[in-house]
Structures are given as C-alpha cells and as structure tokens.
Design a protein around this motif. Sequence first.
Motif, PDB file in Angstrom:
ATOM      1  N   GLY A 187     -25.770  41.471  19.805  1.00 29.18           N
ATOM      2  CA  GLY A 187     -25.188  40.607  18.773  1.00 29.18           C
ATOM      3  C   GLY A 187     -25.021  39.180  19.225  1.00 29.18           C
ATOM      4  O   GLY A 187     -24.854  38.895  20.417  1.00 29.18           O
ATOM      5  N   ASP A 188     -25.075  38.277  18.257  1.00 33.21           N
ATOM      6  CA  ASP A 188     -24.866  36.849  18.516  1.00 33.21           C
ATOM      7  C   ASP A 188     -23.389  36.489  18.563  1.00 33.21           C
ATOM      8  O   ASP A 188     -23.015  35.435  19.062  1.00 33.21           O
ATOM      9  N   TYR A 189     -22.561  37.356  18.015  1.00 34.26           N
ATOM     10  CA  TYR A 189     -21.114  37.166  18.027  1.00 34.26           C
ATOM     11  C   TYR A 189     -20.497  38.551  17.864  1.00 34.26           C
ATOM     12  O   TYR A 189     -21.180  39.525  17.508  1.00 34.26           O
ATOM     13  N   TYR A 190     -19.200  38.679  18.106  1.00 37.59           N
ATOM     14  CA  TYR A 190     -18.598  39.998  18.228  1.00 37.59           C
ATOM     15  C   TYR A 190     -18.600  40.774  16.912  1.00 37.59           C
ATOM     16  O   TYR A 190     -18.780  42.008  16.916  1.00 37.59           O
ATOM     17  N   GLU A 191     -18.400  40.083  15.793  1.00 39.06           N
ATOM     18  CA  GLU A 191     -18.447  40.775  14.502  1.00 39.06           C
ATOM     19  C   GLU A 191     -19.813  41.433  14.295  1.00 39.06           C
ATOM     20  O   GLU A 191     -19.915  42.546  13.773  1.00 39.06           O
TER      21      GLU A 191
END
Length: 356
Positions: free
Chosen positions: A109-113
């Motif tokens: 992922g590019d961010y945690y969400e």
Amino acid sequence: MDLIYKPELPKEKRPIYIIGAGGIVRDAHLPAYRNVGFQVEGITNRTKQRALDLAESFNIPNVFDTVEDLVAAAPENAVFDLTLMPNQFVATLELLPDEAAVLIQKPMGDYYEQTLEILEVCRRKKLKAAINCQMRYAPYVMAAKYMIDRGLIGELYDFEVRLTTYTPWEYFPNVVNHPRLEIQQHSIHYIDLIRSFLGNPKKVYAKTLANPAKSMSSTRTTTIMDYSDNMRAIINTNHDHNFSEKNQESFVKWEGTKGAIKARIGLLLDYPNGKPDLFQYCIVKEGEEPRWVEVDLEGSWFPDAFVGTMASLMRFVEGSTDELPTSVEDVVHSMAIVEAAYVSNNDGGVPPNYNI
C-alpha cells in the motif's frame, strides 16, 4: 563454518503468472525464477509490448491482453505474481479466483488505509497472499539468521542498518514524486528486516528529511525501533552522499554478547552498478584477540532473494510448511510501523526547557 543460507525450494514448482512487466520483473523476478527452474507460463501488462519483450527474452509461452484473460487461462494450481503499483493492488486482487495463491510486490500500500483495504480483500477472498519483502531472503541475511538462531554470537542486543550512499531516484519514475518516498518506498525493507528477527517493537521514533536542493519529499531518515532497555534497533539512511565512493557505506550489523556479524549491502553502492557484498563475523573466544572472518556467499539481494519469497509461498500452498513468513497478516505489522514512523516524524520531539 558451514552456513545454510539458501531458501528451501518447493517439492512442486507451480506455474507462475505475472501481472506487470516493469523493471523489477526484468531485473529480479525473472532472473531469479530462471536460476532455480521456476516456470513462468504467462504474463500481462498494460503496455503489451513490454510483456512481449520479456516473453521473448525469458521464453514465456503466453502473453495476455488483459488481467482477466490471464486469470481465465491460469490453471487451478497457478501462483499469481503481482508486480503493479500499490494503487492497483485492490482492483487486481478482486479479479483473482477465491483462495488463489498470490505474491504481491512491496510495499503493501501507498498509505495505511490502502494497506488495510488490501488486507480486507485477501481475507474476504481467502487468498493465500504474501508480500514480496524479499530482503529477508538475501544470502547475507539468511546466513546471519542461521548463526544467530544457533546462539553463535550470544544474546543479540544491537541491530543497525546504515546507508550513506547516492541513490539516483530518477531510475524509479513511478515513485520519485511520492509524498512518502524514503520510509514508505525504501526503509520499509529494513523495518521489515528488523521485525523478522526481533518481532514487533513497543514504540517507534523517526525523523525523515528532504534535501533542500531536490524536489523529492524525503531522502534521509533515522528510525529507532524500541524493544527493551537492552536492545538498540536503529536505521540510518542517507541517499544524498554524492561525494565519490570513498566514504559511502551500506551495511547491516548485528552485535551480541559473544560476537558480531556485519554484511555489506553491495547492491546499493555505486547504484545501479553495485559492488560485491561482504559477509563477515567475529566470535569472541576467551584468551584470544577478536578476529573477523570473511565468508564468500553465493548470490546477492538482487535477484537471488526473490527466490525466497516465491519459494516460501509455493511451499506453504503445497503444505510442506505451515509457515508463510511474509504473509499479508504478518507484513501488515511492518506497514503499521511505517505509519507510526510518519506519525512520530510529524509530531516531533520534546522541546528542552531552555528557560533556566
């Protein structure tokens, strides 16, 4: 000393179907698979010509127009190898058959969400899913783990990764403008590596910095992973040392109560040319002066470590092991540490009281 540092191969080498045909596939996945006889049966890419070029170079028999076509043609025992950008993972995973085996490129992922979205899809579809955190399988890492697991350097109390190099980020056009460049795209390797030895830390402290002469979001980071009063686990990365090779550094170092191990990460020196790796250890013996011993190891991080992640997935699927070291359920913890590092970076340190 006879070191065991190569991954165990599966009994059945299942057919691999690759989704994506970027540089990492050309330079690492395909050479690694060829070296151990893994058979890639199919490949697809948004720009079909890139897939055709790789198919010709590596004797891949089938090139597909779309992911849907590739999935439809893949047999039940296929292993899917996703080498796309993270923002394409969720949609692509949705196209795979339920309970399929899939190796997903890092980061998760590019961010945690987005990480949690990927985890949700894998859980819902009951995918046998692993993340390609392949540094765990670099020859010098596996050799060090072999020694440490057998207590040869005593109780481990210090784990350091240090990088003082020059990284030409223009070689990575897909990530060079990423708002979370250094930790999310690079130091994730070392965070996951430390976790593979020490487990999850209690806390994380981090500061990541931009270079005022460059447009990148961050190119230097210090990360501390807090385990106990005795264990120091630290990552120092500086990708801006463009002052000749003389004082460049790139190493992992383990220190214990009976000895130490140091491994030079040759890949990152004079990138992309690289330098030879170097594996050395020192075991302290009573009455003797400390002496460092160098050991020649076959292979390197790229491409050889890419055998390990695929082999471990194949062995898990065939049932010859009940462990999947880089499963999504495990690597989600590495991503949680990445997120904590950015929170720590943003919240800052504690201001001293100068009003004395």
